[in-house]
Design a protein around this motif. Structure first.
Motif, PDB file in Angstrom:
ATOM      1  N   TYR A 125      26.779  38.300  34.531  1.00  0.00           N
ATOM      2  CA  TYR A 125      26.262  39.422  35.736  1.00  0.00           C
ATOM      3  C   TYR A 125      26.196  38.489  36.942  1.00  0.00           C
ATOM      4  N   SER A 126      26.871  37.440  37.089  1.00  0.00           N
ATOM      5  CA  SER A 126      27.246  37.339  38.577  1.00  0.00           C
ATOM      6  C   SER A 126      28.659  37.941  39.172  1.00  0.00           C
ATOM      7  N   ILE A 127      29.118  37.636  38.469  1.00  0.00           N
ATOM      8  CA  ILE A 127      30.111  39.227  38.468  1.00  0.00           C
ATOM      9  C   ILE A 127      30.926  39.787  37.305  1.00  0.00           C
ATOM     10  N   PRO A 128      30.797  40.337  37.395  1.00  0.00           N
ATOM     11  CA  PRO A 128      31.163  41.358  35.878  1.00  0.00           C
ATOM     12  C   PRO A 128      32.825  41.149  35.555  1.00  0.00           C
ATOM     13  N   TYR A 129      32.335  41.363  34.548  1.00  0.00           N
ATOM     14  CA  TYR A 129      33.733  40.742  34.083  1.00  0.00           C
ATOM     15  C   TYR A 129      34.933  42.415  34.363  1.00  0.00           C
ATOM     16  N   SER A 130      34.724  43.096  34.347  1.00  0.00           N
ATOM     17  CA  SER A 130      35.393  44.265  34.788  1.00  0.00           C
ATOM     18  C   SER A 130      35.911  43.823  36.099  1.00  0.00           C
ATOM     19  N   ILE A 176      24.455  38.745  54.434  1.00  0.00           N
ATOM     20  CA  ILE A 176      25.328  36.966  54.347  1.00  0.00           C
ATOM     21  C   ILE A 176      26.596  37.231  54.010  1.00  0.00           C
ATOM     22  N   PHE A 177      27.166  38.042  52.766  1.00  0.00           N
ATOM     23  CA  PHE A 177      27.649  38.533  52.197  1.00  0.00           C
ATOM     24  C   PHE A 177      29.258  39.232  53.291  1.00  0.00           C
ATOM     25  N   PRO A 216      35.282  45.339  48.905  1.00  0.00           N
ATOM     26  CA  PRO A 216      34.277  46.351  48.622  1.00  0.00           C
ATOM     27  C   PRO A 216      33.586  46.748  47.388  1.00  0.00           C
ATOM     28  N   ASN A 217      34.195  46.510  46.612  1.00  0.00           N
ATOM     29  CA  ASN A 217      32.991  46.961  44.777  1.00  0.00           C
ATOM     30  C   ASN A 217      32.554  45.747  44.279  1.00  0.00           C
ATOM     31  N   LEU A 218      32.665  44.603  45.090  1.00  0.00           N
ATOM     32  CA  LEU A 218      30.707  43.463  45.008  1.00  0.00           C
ATOM     33  C   LEU A 218      30.280  43.324  45.937  1.00  0.00           C
ATOM     34  N   VAL A 219      30.300  43.944  46.922  1.00  0.00           N
ATOM     35  CA  VAL A 219      28.999  43.905  48.474  1.00  0.00           C
ATOM     36  C   VAL A 219      27.479  44.389  47.741  1.00  0.00           C
TER      37      VAL A 219
END
Length: 404
Positions: free
Chosen positions: A314-319, A270-271, A255-258
């Motif tokens: 930047y594709s998936i933040p390290y957070s 798509i996701f 949910p946080n990455l959509v």
């Protein structure tokens, strides 16, 4: 993920009962037979005789399959300004690094230390690649690896560079291909746990690893298995067989990455299709599941979890990795976060290994796997450094234009 021309949807994750907290899967009769020792899939002998004709034919077949995967990606992304920009960037990125990719490809197709497309299940893409060390005098530790690919173009051959580097350090690597994602990953891990001894692996030293989308799939699979074990369900492999889990550049809270993925080009529609609808985002989110009170019982079953991430990803933040580690530690799981300053999504997995010389991520993984084997660590310490496969100026330019 669906193979182009197949009979599965791109998501193809298991449908869930509303009464269950996470992903459910009932092992097929074939997997139950294999667990009891019936190797009826033509794998009773791991030996392999070199055949140039067979290798060339296999290379052609794999190239065709990769082309079909690319066409599948085009089908789901469609045509648009943002996508076209990223596609052109990806093409330039691949061209710049092509000298390295060709060398890795030659190793993949023609090395006698690679066992390609070992069958682990009944579906067309139930295959895995094995990367074997030259020294086979004693059982070796094993890494079961789930590749990334934006949940759409994940493919076992993407792990060739990692497989080669770890095999050079006396570690067997099994790269699992998949279409049904969590179900297939579980079947692949089951095969490895029950059969890796036939290939010189130590069934008591198995490590699970995933990269990017593969890190998410592997984490889901691991947590799902722990939940099933805690509930007393019938299983074909046990979480206790996994010594540690390595998650590289993964996302664990969907949910946080959509919205983040949407801005990066993996469009929301798509996701959500991949995740089989917005209502399933929380179910396919290991961080969310871990924070839920209904899964506290399986937590002690989980192995040591180590998440690796670059701070310039930047594709998936390290957070994403930081938050998952925080959630795990809050409920008492043993978890650790390792950050690499200034590293992007592809630096750790592609550019750094192609650069040769010292590879910090590889060293960190090997240090964990060989921690209790002083002789193996001593052997690694004096091993020659990997040679550079691509010129430095190409690596720097590729990093600048990478769409990831």
């Amino acid at each position: 993920m669906a193979e182009a021309g197949g009979d599965r949807r791109p998501a193809a994750m298991e449908d869930l009962s509303t009464e269950k907290p996470f992903l459910r899967w009932s092992p097929s009769s074939n997997m139950r037979r294999r667990a009891s020792g019936d190797l009826s899939l033509g794998l009773s002998s791991p030996s392999r005789r070199p055949s140039f004709r067979r290798d060339v034919g296999h290379a052609a077949a794999e190239t065709y399959r990769i082309t079909r995967l690319a066409l599948t990606l085009l089908q789901y992304l469609g045509i648009g300004y943002r996508w076209m920009t990223k596609f052109l960037a990806l093409a330039c990125y691949a061209i710049l690094l092509m000298p390295g990719f060709l060398q890795v490809g030659y190793y993949y197709f023609f090395s006698t230390q690679v066992r390609r497309s070992v069958v682990y299940g009944e579906q067309p893409r139930n295959r895995l690649d094995l990367y074997l060390p030259v020294d086979s005098n004693e059982p070796k530790p094993v890494v079961a690896f789930v590749t990334g690919g934006a949940w759409i173009i994940g493919y076992k051959a993407w792990g060739a560079l990692l497989g080669r580097r770890l095999a050079e350090r006396d570690i067997i690597v099994a790269c699992i291909d998949y279409s049904d994602m969590i179900k297939d990953a579980s079947e692949g891990i089951s095969f490895i746990c029950n059969n890796i001894a036939n290939y010189g692996g130590d069934p008591h030293r198995i490590y699970l690893m995933g990269q990017s989308a593969g890190a998410h799939i592997a984490a889901c699979t691991l947590l799902d298995q722990a939940i099933k074990e805690a509930a007393g369900e019938s299983i074909t492999w046990s979480v206790s067989q996994i010594k540690a889990y390595f998650g590289l550049s993964g996302g664990y809270n969907m949910p946080n990455l959509v919205d983040h993925f949407h801005k990066r080009g993996l469009y929301r529609s798509i996701f959500l299709s991949i995740m089989e609808g917005e209502e399933n985002l929380r179910r396919y989110s290991p961080e969310v599941v871990v924070r839920g009170s209904s899964v506290r019982q399986p937590i002690p079953l989980l192995p040591y979890i180590i998440l690796f991430h670059g701070t310039a990803d930047y594709s998936i933040p390290y957070s994403a990795s930081k938050d998952f580690v925080d959630a795990l530690q809050t409920v008492g799981a043993k978890a650790k976060l390792v950050l690499y300053e200034g590293k992007t999504h592809t630096d750790l997995f592609i550019q750094d290994p192609l650069r040769g010389g010292r590879d910090q991520l590889l060293e960190d993984i090997v240090a964990v796997i060989h921690a209790s084997d002083a002789s193996a660590l001593a052997k690694v310490a004096v091993a020659p450094r990997a040679r550079q496969l691509v010129f430095e100026w190409q690596l720097k330019m590729a990093r600048q234009i990478s769409p990831f």
